[in-house]
Design an enzyme around this catalytic site. Structure first.
Site, PDB file in Angstrom:
ATOM      1  CE1 TYR A  30      41.062 -25.571  -7.786  1.00 42.92           C
ATOM      2  CE2 TYR A  30      42.295 -26.452  -5.915  1.00 42.92           C
ATOM      3  CZ  TYR A  30      41.771 -26.600  -7.184  1.00 42.92           C
ATOM      4  OH  TYR A  30      41.962 -27.786  -7.847  1.00 42.92           O
ATOM      5  CG  ASP A  37      36.745 -26.843  -1.398  1.00 44.64           C
ATOM      6  OD1 ASP A  37      36.007 -27.156  -2.351  1.00 44.64           O
ATOM      7  OD2 ASP A  37      37.965 -27.120  -1.381  1.00 44.64           O
ATOM      8  CD  GLN A 103      32.346 -27.932  -5.602  1.00 44.89           C
ATOM      9  OE1 GLN A 103      32.269 -27.158  -4.653  1.00 44.89           O
ATOM     10  NE2 GLN A 103      33.504 -28.362  -6.072  1.00 44.89           N
ATOM     11  N   GLY A 162      32.280 -32.456  -8.191  1.00 49.04           N
ATOM     12  CA  GLY A 162      33.376 -32.250  -7.234  1.00 49.04           C
ATOM     13  C   GLY A 162      34.531 -33.205  -7.500  1.00 49.04           C
ATOM     14  CG  ASP A 164      37.117 -31.007 -10.725  1.00 46.12           C
ATOM     15  OD1 ASP A 164      36.253 -31.281  -9.868  1.00 46.12           O
ATOM     16  OD2 ASP A 164      37.670 -29.902 -10.776  1.00 46.12           O
ATOM     17  NE  ARG A 197      44.725 -28.813 -12.198  1.00 47.69           N
ATOM     18  CZ  ARG A 197      43.745 -28.482 -11.347  1.00 47.69           C
ATOM     19  NH1 ARG A 197      43.825 -28.806 -10.068  1.00 47.69           N
ATOM     20  NH2 ARG A 197      42.677 -27.848 -11.782  1.00 47.69           N
ATOM     21  CE1 TYR A 350      42.789 -31.755  -8.604  1.00 46.61           C
ATOM     22  CE2 TYR A 350      41.164 -31.649 -10.346  1.00 46.61           C
ATOM     23  CZ  TYR A 350      41.721 -31.126  -9.212  1.00 46.61           C
ATOM     24  OH  TYR A 350      41.220 -29.972  -8.703  1.00 46.61           O
ATOM     25  CD1 TRP A 351      39.157 -34.707  -8.911  1.00 44.14           C
ATOM     26  CD2 TRP A 351      38.480 -36.130  -7.325  1.00 44.14           C
ATOM     27  NE1 TRP A 351      38.837 -33.968  -7.800  1.00 44.14           N
ATOM     28  CE2 TRP A 351      38.410 -34.814  -6.810  1.00 44.14           C
ATOM     29  CE3 TRP A 351      38.098 -37.187  -6.492  1.00 44.14           C
ATOM     30  CZ2 TRP A 351      37.984 -34.529  -5.517  1.00 44.14           C
ATOM     31  CZ3 TRP A 351      37.671 -36.906  -5.208  1.00 44.14           C
ATOM     32  CH2 TRP A 351      37.615 -35.591  -4.728  1.00 44.14           C
ATOM     33  CD  GLU A 394      43.887 -29.870  -4.924  1.00 45.82           C
ATOM     34  OE1 GLU A 394      44.993 -29.486  -5.385  1.00 45.82           O
ATOM     35  OE2 GLU A 394      42.819 -29.725  -5.541  1.00 45.82           O
TER      36      GLU A 394
HETATM   37  C1  GLC Z   1      38.886 -29.084  -7.455  1.00 49.53           C
HETATM   38  C2  GLC Z   1      38.160 -30.286  -6.871  1.00 49.53           C
HETATM   39  C3  GLC Z   1      36.866 -29.835  -6.240  1.00 49.53           C
HETATM   40  C4  GLC Z   1      37.161 -28.769  -5.205  1.00 49.53           C
HETATM   41  C5  GLC Z   1      38.020 -27.630  -5.755  1.00 49.53           C
HETATM   42  C6  GLC Z   1      38.545 -26.702  -4.672  1.00 49.53           C
HETATM   43  O1  GLC Z   1      38.180 -28.489  -8.470  1.00 49.53           O
HETATM   44  O2  GLC Z   1      37.910 -31.249  -7.858  1.00 49.53           O
HETATM   45  O3  GLC Z   1      36.170 -30.904  -5.653  1.00 49.53           O
HETATM   46  O4  GLC Z   1      35.991 -28.270  -4.677  1.00 49.53           O
HETATM   47  O5  GLC Z   1      39.144 -28.172  -6.422  1.00 49.53           O
HETATM   48  O6  GLC Z   1      39.235 -27.420  -3.699  1.00 49.53           O
END
Ligand code: GLC
Length: 429
Positions: A30, A37, A103, A162, A164, A197, A350-351, A394
């Site tokens: 990122y 964030d 977000q 947020g 995803d 992912r 992930y989520w 993370e």
């Molecule tokens: C992913 C997360 C998101 C976050 C980004 C950067 O996309 O789902 O919530 O803001 O990563 O950390």
């Protein structure tokens, strides 16, 4: 490693991820400024450099669109290691190239807390300059993410939540037609294990939503009417409601009477509206697809944010306490992002299961404010354990505590400093 070594390490992660006034979530995966964030990062900076905390938020607001929206990513410089970059989004809403949606709006809450904990004497000045910007962003949410005035906030893209690839988006996402996308190469799976992912079918649809919004020029009214994805999200709704309460406190402190009056009407609308997210079978707040009228059927970590949003109904509190205890009997570390008893739960993707430090921070705040110190403390202790065992990852497996996704992560470090670290907890408030 001792707590104070971890404190040191957390501070140096923030400093290393600092790009000169704004902070990237982590190197590699990122490389830009992400909205929520950055706001949590400000909370982390505020523990040792309050001026730098304000700067983080002020730089985020430099990217605010003319219509009030604060984008989810600001592309301050081109970085070929990230996809989808500015050329895919094709936006033109503000001064800095950006993605096309927002977000979770945690900013007003953190700004209010920076003011409450000010050690510099300069907070009122910073806050006064930010107040109209925060008002504009909140008005944008109400106009374009709740156009029918239901009192809940919808997201037009899973990324806007947020969270995803939450199972709550699966059904609505499946209904999105894959169209108007060019052949593309993902970059996320070259930085981290693809098993953690989202799948390719999801990615095609993520990009198809972007293409559909781009087609209407990211005009927010047209996006609200035509976007193939429009799902009311308990996460953004509760974070927004909480942010409205904090914005009200800020406006009152700054003696901004007109603003305070306006915000009170928002709070009333949202307090009533959240009822449409209550699923009486599941006994929790869930997502609601506004295109089909269908609710989802799983408890997510955002269901617990009802308390953070200030909903003080005794039935909600006891339902959440029961869910909490049931889930705590299934996993070692609280709070998994999705219910481990649900068919869609996956502990490392992930989520769909993993634990996030900043979500724990918000859930714990809600429990503590509702008078449930024990569950709040359980969340803090678990978060501290996870970081002590697996570092500033993370996110974490709720079962084994293993760290996953990117490493040296900014918001995990910030939440350690601002809340989870035992040495922080010993400091006077
Ligand atoms: C992913 C997360 C998101 C976050 C980004 C950067 O996309 O789902 O919530 O803001 O990563 O950390």
């Amino acid at each position: 490693m001792s707590h104070s070594d971890l404190d040191k390490q957390a501070r140096s992660i923030l400093i290393e991820n600092d790009q000169g006034g704004y902070t990237i979530p982590t190197r590699g995966l990122y490389p830009y400024q992400w909205n929520w964030d950055s706001v949590f990062v400000a909370l982390g900076f505020s523990t040792f450099d309050q001026d730098r905390a304000w700067q983080e938020i002020e730089m985020l607001f430099e990217g605010q669109w003319r219509d009030g929206m604060v984008p989810h990513i600001l592309f301050r410089k081109d970085d070929p290691s990230y996809f989808p970059g500015p050329s895919v989004w094709g936006t033109d809403g503000g001064a800095i190239p950006s993605s096309g949606h927002s977000q979770p709006p945690v900013a007003a809450s953190v700004v209010n807390s920076l003011v409450e904990n000010d050690r510099t004497g300069r907070a009122p000045e910073h806050a006064a300059a930010l107040l109209p910007k925060l008002m504009a962003w909140h008005r944008w949410y109400l106009s374009y993410r709740d156009p029918d005035k239901l009192g809940v906030i919808a997201v037009i893209h899973p990324w806007e939540s947020g969270r995803d690839n939450l199972p709550d988006w699966d059904e609505a996402l499946r209904a999105v037609e894959v169209r108007d996308i060019e052949p593309y190469e993902r970059k996320d799976t070259s930085h981290v294990d693809p098993a953690m992912r989202p799948h390719k079918e999801d990615y095609d649809r993520y990009l198809s939503i972007v293409a559909a919004c781009r087609k209407v020029g990211w005009d927010p009214a047209k996006v609200a009417q035509t976007c193939p994805f429009f799902v009311a999200d308990p996460g953004v709704t509760f974070i927004f409601l909480r942010a409205c309460r904090d914005l009200l406190a800020l406006a009152e402190r700054l003696e901004a009477q007109d603003e305070a009056r306006e915000i009170r009407t928002w709070i009333a609308r949202m307090e009533k509206g959240t009822r449409v997210l209550w699923n009486s079978t599941v006994k929790a707040h869930v997502a609601l697809d506004e295109r089909t009228g269908r609710q989802t059927d799983g408890v997510s970590s955002a269901s617990f944010l009802a308390l953070y949003a200030g909903l003080r109904d005794a039935d909600i509190l006891s339902a959440l306490q029961a869910h909490f205890d049931r889930i705590a009997a299934r996993v070692r570390y609280m709070m998994p992002s999705y219910d481990p008893d649900h068919r869609s739960y996956e502990p490392l993707r992930y989520w769909r299961g993993p634990v996030w430090a900043m979500i724990n921070y918000m859930i714990a705040k809600g429990f503590a404010e509702a008078g449930d110190e024990a569950r709040a403390e359980r969340l803090r202790a678990d978060t501290a354990d996870l970081i002590e065992t697996s570092g500033f990852a993370e996110y974490f497996s709720p079962e084994t505590g293993a760290g996953a996704g990117g490493g040296s992560f900014s918001w995990t470090s910030a939440i350690w400093l601002a809340w989870a670290s035992p040495s922080h907890a010993q400091e006077p408030a």
